[in-house]
Design an enzyme around this catalytic site. Structure first.
Site, PDB file in Angstrom:
ATOM      1  N   SER A 175      86.319  19.809 -30.698  1.00 49.97           N
ATOM      2  CA  SER A 175      85.131  19.785 -29.838  1.00 49.97           C
ATOM      3  C   SER A 175      85.384  20.504 -28.519  1.00 49.97           C
ATOM      4  O   SER A 175      84.532  21.257 -28.035  1.00 49.97           O
ATOM      5  CB  SER A 175      84.694  18.337 -29.573  1.00 49.97           C
ATOM      6  OG  SER A 175      84.193  17.753 -30.756  1.00 49.97           O
TER       7      SER A 175
ATOM      8  N   CYS B  45      81.023  12.055 -36.511  1.00 47.35           N
ATOM      9  CA  CYS B  45      80.545  12.089 -35.128  1.00 47.35           C
ATOM     10  C   CYS B  45      79.125  11.565 -34.989  1.00 47.35           C
ATOM     11  O   CYS B  45      78.664  11.288 -33.888  1.00 47.35           O
ATOM     12  CB  CYS B  45      80.614  13.520 -34.592  1.00 47.35           C
ATOM     13  SG  CYS B  45      82.271  14.209 -34.651  1.00 47.35           S
TER      14      CYS B  45
ATOM     15  N   GLY C 166      93.955  19.170 -35.084  1.00 47.17           N
ATOM     16  CA  GLY C 166      95.151  18.748 -35.803  1.00 47.17           C
ATOM     17  C   GLY C 166      94.957  17.626 -36.799  1.00 47.17           C
ATOM     18  O   GLY C 166      95.589  17.601 -37.857  1.00 47.17           O
ATOM     19  N   HIS C 167      94.073  16.684 -36.500  1.00 43.00           N
ATOM     20  CA  HIS C 167      93.990  15.489 -37.348  1.00 43.00           C
ATOM     21  C   HIS C 167      93.249  15.717 -38.654  1.00 43.00           C
ATOM     22  O   HIS C 167      93.162  14.810 -39.489  1.00 43.00           O
ATOM     23  CB  HIS C 167      93.360  14.327 -36.571  1.00 43.00           C
ATOM     24  CG  HIS C 167      91.904  14.472 -36.294  1.00 43.00           C
ATOM     25  ND1 HIS C 167      90.949  13.737 -36.949  1.00 43.00           N
ATOM     26  CD2 HIS C 167      91.223  15.245 -35.417  1.00 43.00           C
ATOM     27  CE1 HIS C 167      89.746  14.048 -36.487  1.00 43.00           C
ATOM     28  NE2 HIS C 167      89.891  14.964 -35.552  1.00 43.00           N
TER      29      HIS C 167
END
EC number: 2.8.1.7
Length: 394
Positions: A73, A326, A201-202
């Site tokens: 984001s 989200c 990354g996640h």
């Protein structure tokens, strides 16, 4: 309830053990601030350089073109806001699509209030951008095209090379949100004429709270966080050294296993889709059948509420979602499903299942067996389904 079956890997993934092991020393052993000049801090600086190199290698980029952020984001916000500021002299027009992640769409709304002109290009019924409409939208004031590499809800993969070619021919910068695509499909920034690329990354068995923005050398883009000289003076703040180390290891790991892993995911994905389509009536598969992320299954069940479906799946230890994590608190139907032409009542009955390297055929067979029971039960309580069946049986 037996074992948990986790099918929400588009929301987040389990951090791989080797990623955790690589990160641990940088919490308590090599904890020096990488900006300090003494030798002890040099260990942290070296670790950041290695992480940058590992990620750049996946993209065919230079390590100096990788800028670490706190996640996808932030990277999306940086790409759009800083481009708008830096290229005001040329124009104020940005082109994107109606199915972008809200990190793009809400940033565009923010920029519109500050004088930007935004064109939201349509997609077809499979969620693929209409290239002719995109090219026609370009004006002399267009400064940026931002199109996601692959959609986070329905998995459709965009014609990124063609978009990059169009952007380059018209002298327009091209940004892609590759949060779902990075290490799931091969990406070469030069071959695709990508000027900026976001990732997190996640999503690839790395840690949360770390991402990057690839910025092609020569792109004139403003600093996003002001303060120190970190990230070549473009993003101030002491670097998240453990996160960078973990992201680098996760990227190298995912890149090395990409072909074998995604071949397995595609086989399981297609098996899951086939069983759902052949064993549960009144179902629609959303997204492109071929140009699709290896691990993505998105289906809509007519006469069923997605929230009830998720709650009942959870009773069996099955973790899935109705769309983007989200927006999970929203009662509105997915903007992506509406953009591909689904009516509200069918969009409300959507289910997204995203696989991982650990997902097995046995897992998805169990899921389909439970889905058949749950959908039948929910439809048995639906007046709309009852009326529909009466009309069918006349």
């Amino acid at each position: 309830m037996g074992k948990m079956i986790y099918l929400d890997n588009a929301a987040t993934t389990k951090t791989a053990p080797e990623v955790v092991q690589a990160m641990l020393p940088y919490f308590s052993e090599y904890y020096g601030n990488p900006s300090s000049i003494y030798d002890f801090a040099g260990k942290s600086k070296e670790a950041i350089t290695k992480g940058r190199e590992q990620i750049a290698e996946v993209l065919g980029a230079k390590k100096e073109e990788i800028y670490f952020t706190a996640g996808g984001s932030e990277s999306d916000n940086w790409a759009l806001k800083a481009t708008f500021e830096a290229y005001k002299a040329k124009g104020n027009h940005i082109i994107t699509t109606k199915i972008e992640h809200h990190a793009i769409l809400h940033t565009c709304e923010y920029l519109e209030k500050r004088g930007a002109k935004i064109t939201y290009v349509d997609v077809d019924e499979n969620g693929i951008v209409k290239l002719d409409e995109l090219e026609k939208a370009i004006t002399p004031e267009t400064i940026l095209i931002s199109v996601m590499f692959a959609n986070n809800e329905i998995g459709s993969i965009q014609p990124i090379k063609e978009i990059g070619r169009i952007a380059k021919e018209h002298g327009v910068l091209f940004h892609t949100d590759a949060v779902q695509a990075f290490c799931q499909v091969p990406i070469n920034v030069d071959e695709c004429n990508i000027d900026m690329l976001s990732s997190s990354g996640h999503k690839i068995n790395g840690p949360k709270g770390i991402g990057f923005l690839y910025i092609r050398k020569g792109v004139k883009i403003r600093s996003f966080v002001h303060g120190g000289a970190q990230e070549r003076k473009r993003r101030a703040g002491t670097e998240n050294v453990p996160g960078i180390v973990g992201y680098g290891v996760a990227a190298a790991r995912a890149n090395a296993s990409m072909k074998e892993r995604t071949d397995k995911e595609i086989a399981i994905r297609d098996h899951l889709i086939h069983r759902i389509e052949t064993e549960i009536p009144y179902v629609k598969v959303n997204g492109d059948r071929i140009k699709r992320l290896p691990n993505n299954v998105n289906v809509s069940f007519q006469f069923v509420e997605g929230e009830s479906l998720l709650l009942m799946l959870d009773n069996y230890g099955i973790c899935a979602s109705s769309g983007s994590a989200c927006t999970s608190g929203s009662l509105d139907p997915s903007h992506v499903l509406l953009a591909i032409g689904l009516p509200h009542e069918i969009a409300h009955g959507s289910l997204r299942m995203t696989l991982s390297e650990e997902t097995t055929m046995e897992d998805v067979d169990f899921v389909v067996d439970r889905l058949k029971e749950i959908v039948a039960h929910l439809r048995s309580m639906s007046p709309l389904y009852e009326d529909f069946m009466k009309k069918q049986n006349k």
